[in-house]
Write a protein that holds these residues in place. Structure first.
Motif, short mmCIF file in Angstrom:
data_model
loop_
_atom_site.label_atom_id
_atom_site.label_comp_id
_atom_site.label_asym_id
_atom_site.label_seq_id
_atom_site.Cartn_x
_atom_site.Cartn_y
_atom_site.Cartn_z
N UNK A 126 0.83 -1.21 0.00
CA UNK A 126 0.00 0.00 0.00
C UNK A 126 0.87 1.26 0.00
N UNK A 127 0.29 2.35 -0.45
CA UNK A 127 0.95 3.65 -0.41
C UNK A 127 -0.14 4.71 -0.22
N UNK A 128 -0.11 5.39 0.93
CA UNK A 128 -1.17 6.34 1.24
C UNK A 128 -0.62 7.52 2.03
N UNK A 129 -1.37 8.62 1.99
CA UNK A 129 -1.06 9.80 2.78
C UNK A 129 -2.03 9.88 3.96
N UNK A 130 -1.49 10.17 5.14
CA UNK A 130 -2.32 10.28 6.32
C UNK A 130 -2.16 11.63 6.99
N UNK A 131 -3.21 12.08 7.64
CA UNK A 131 -3.19 13.34 8.38
C UNK A 131 -3.49 13.03 9.84
N UNK A 132 -2.58 13.42 10.73
CA UNK A 132 -2.69 13.06 12.13
C UNK A 132 -3.43 14.12 12.93
N UNK A 133 -4.45 13.65 13.67
CA UNK A 133 -5.17 14.50 14.62
C UNK A 133 -4.79 14.07 16.03
N UNK A 134 -4.27 15.00 16.82
CA UNK A 134 -3.89 14.68 18.20
C UNK A 134 -5.15 14.55 19.06
N UNK A 135 -5.25 13.46 19.81
CA UNK A 135 -6.39 13.21 20.69
C UNK A 135 -6.07 13.50 22.15
N UNK A 136 -4.82 13.48 22.46
CA UNK A 136 -4.39 13.67 23.85
C UNK A 136 -2.93 13.29 23.95
N UNK A 145 -5.54 8.00 2.80
CA UNK A 145 -6.09 7.73 1.47
C UNK A 145 -4.95 7.49 0.50
N UNK A 146 -5.11 6.44 -0.34
CA UNK A 146 -4.05 6.16 -1.30
C UNK A 146 -4.43 5.01 -2.21
N UNK A 147 -3.43 4.19 -2.54
CA UNK A 147 -3.61 3.07 -3.47
C UNK A 147 -2.84 1.87 -2.95
N UNK A 148 -3.12 0.73 -3.56
CA UNK A 148 -2.36 -0.48 -3.22
C UNK A 148 -2.05 -1.26 -4.49
N UNK A 149 -0.97 -2.01 -4.43
CA UNK A 149 -0.58 -2.94 -5.49
C UNK A 149 -0.37 -4.29 -4.85
#
Length: 264
Positions: A126-136, A145-149
């Motif tokens: 897989x290859x995806x971009x993620x955005x981190x939200x701090x919860x604590x 979101x991305x793609x996979x091979x």
């Protein structure tokens, strides 16, 4: 003076390596897959290809059900911090994708049912971009979101075919009713079941490619993730397991992944 410069260069190098180590992480993961097929153009009439009793070129109406089946997934996830809070997620995984299907087909000349049970193994990247939200403190949530091979490695299958009635003409068979059951499975019949289940000609497509949607929850170095893979490549481009000749119908992988990982 030269000694001080050398110490300065070494301290800068150590700092750079430390920063790079913080930007790159690798871990181990273990999880499960739930896989099924999405079938397009289900109203197309497939042709019967039954070499074992000499039937070919018979159009039939088909109804099929595909159930989600569980399998294993294990590998090495990789995370690369690009620009906080954005990160690149990838890795190398061994995925087991299982398929179970009940297929019923009928035409003026033929009535038959097929019980298909298949287990395949693929190398998934897989290859995806993620955005981190701090919860604590030490906790975060990252949609990605991305793609996979995926590349097929092997597997096996069993297909129980029950010809309830056939009243048409067939090569080598007189014009009479043919009934009976036959079981196909990997490796027992060189003409109908190859040792290698992945082939771009008559069996499963070697390459699978599609979209990857995921959500990751992380606490310190431990991570729980859920993802959905939506395949875009027809899994059986020609004749499914040398049994079902349905070039007008496409089958696409739909896979749910649930994994737990630990990063070093």
């Amino acid at each position: 003076m030269n000694k001080n410069r050398l110490l300065l260069i070494l301290s800068l190098a150590v700092g750079a390596l430390s920063a790079e180590a913080q930007n790159f992480e690798i871990g181990v993961s273990l999880g499960a897959t739930a896989n099924s097929w999405y079938v397009s153009n289900t109203f197309a009439y497939p042709e019967i290809n039954r070499n074992s009793i000499g039937i070919s070129g018979v159009a039939a109406n088909e109804t099929a059900t595909y159930q989600y089946n569980w399998g294993l997934d294990l590998g090495f996830p990789v995370k690369i911090a690009i620009l906080e809070p954005v990160a690149l997620h990838s890795g190398l995984f061994l995925s087991q994708k299982n398929i179970r299907s009940s297929i019923n087909r009928n035409s003026p000349e033929l009535e038959e049912s097929i019980e298909l049970d298949m287990s395949t193994y693929l190398l998934r990247m897989p290859l995806s971009l993620g955005y981190r939200f701090e919860l604590g403190e030490h906790q975060s949530l990252s949609p990605n979101l991305g793609a996979y091979l995926a590349i097929g490695l092997g597997g096996d299958y069993t297909a129980e075919v029950n010809v309830e009635s056939y009243t048409g003409e067939a090569s080598g068979i007189e014009d009479r009713q043919v009934q009976g059951a036959v079981t196909y499975s990997t490796g027992i019949d060189e003409d109908n079941a190859p040792e290698y289940i992945f082939s771009n000609s008559y069996y499963l497509n070697l390459i699978d490619l599609g979209f990857h949607f995921g959500l990751k929850y992380r606490y310190r170095k431990a991570e729980l993730s859920a993802a959905f893979n939506m395949g875009l490549v027809d899994t059986d481009p020609a004749i499914l397991l040398n049994i079902i000749d349905d070039t007008q119908t496409n089958r696409y992988n739909r896979t749910l992944l649930l994994t737990a990982a630990y990063y070093f």
